[in-house]
Design an enzyme around this catalytic site. Sequence first.
Site, short mmCIF file in Angstrom:
data_model
loop_
_atom_site.label_atom_id
_atom_site.label_comp_id
_atom_site.label_asym_id
_atom_site.label_seq_id
_atom_site.Cartn_x
_atom_site.Cartn_y
_atom_site.Cartn_z
N ASP A 92 -2.35 -9.74 -1.75
CA ASP A 92 -1.27 -8.75 -1.79
C ASP A 92 -0.06 -9.17 -0.96
OD1 ASP A 92 -1.83 -6.36 -3.32
OD2 ASP A 92 -3.45 -5.90 -1.93
N GLN A 104 -8.00 -2.03 -1.84
CA GLN A 104 -7.20 -1.05 -2.58
C GLN A 104 -6.73 0.05 -1.63
OE1 GLN A 104 -6.26 -1.41 -5.77
NE2 GLN A 104 -5.12 0.51 -5.73
N LYS A 117 -7.82 -4.17 -12.86
CA LYS A 117 -7.73 -5.47 -12.20
C LYS A 117 -8.94 -6.33 -12.59
CE LYS A 117 -4.91 -3.64 -8.46
NZ LYS A 117 -4.80 -3.10 -7.09
N1 GUN Z 1 -2.20 0.68 -4.03
C1 GUN Z 1 -1.09 0.84 -4.78
N2 GUN Z 1 -0.49 -0.34 -5.02
C2 GUN Z 1 -1.25 -1.28 -4.42
C3 GUN Z 1 -1.16 -2.71 -4.32
O1 GUN Z 1 -0.24 -3.36 -4.82
N3 GUN Z 1 -2.15 -3.30 -3.62
C4 GUN Z 1 -3.16 -2.62 -3.02
N4 GUN Z 1 -4.08 -3.30 -2.35
N5 GUN Z 1 -3.29 -1.29 -3.10
C5 GUN Z 1 -2.34 -0.64 -3.79
#
Ligand code: GUN
Length: 279
Positions: free
Chosen positions: A116, A93, A49
Amino acid sequence: MAIIIDGKAVAEKIINELKQKVSSMETKPHLAVIQVGDNPASTIYVNLKKKRAEEIGIKSSVINLSEAVSEKELINKIKELNNDKNVTSILVQLPLPKHINANNIIKTILPEKDVDGFTNQNAGSLLNGMIPSAYPCTPKGVMRLLDEYNIKIEGKHAVIVGRSNIVGKPLAIMLLNRNATVTICHSKTNNLKEITKQADILVSAVGKKVIFNDMVKPNAVVIDVGIFKDNYNKTTGDVDFENVKEIASYITPVPKGVGPMTIASLMENTVDLYNENLK
Ligand code: GUN
């Protein structure tokens, strides 16, 4: 033999468009990512990311907190980022350590910075057919792939295996909002195969090898959201790709399918939240 959906290529196209957009901005979006502990998969995703953000010209900060951090400390960190005018997007995360209630954390994030789309306000907007500040990244990426390949959604039976708040539930709503008939299956579903065999669009988001060719209707569209390492340490997905590709009409590979789209959607959301905040 199915058409292989090239998620990597679509993601690259999105990233290139974002590079253009961001280069013409006077100030830049700023994505803050919080990682708690050192789950190896999370570390890989967080680094990816950060790398993508930098490539586009988006500012990013990764905040690493100890596995032992308390819920209260994590909430205070989020409040600090909520109040920081320079931070335009916040991502925590997941998964979080067991002693932390993820819902308590997510609900602390300001909906306008919720990149998100996980907060109650944004999830509720999606459910009620309103436009959220951001759509959850993986479902958004899946919808984009279906649209890029001109796959018809209206009237189709979409079967989703997996009911997570991150993928299964929001994707079900997004498909429903596009007039699909949606079934959600999960670990307690009876006769899974009988249901998946009815799918025109079959999405698997489980994290285990669960979809085999006898579970797929001929000419179905198969979207594999799973990603994990097999016994030989090879990256793979939920779907028995080699056999299912022989009967599906479209199929996403793992890697280079949905994965790159999740990150591209996150970058899009970061740019969109920044633009909304300027208004
Ligand atoms: N863990 C797995 N997929 C995601 C996601 O799309 N966002 C976040 N914040 N954590 C994750």
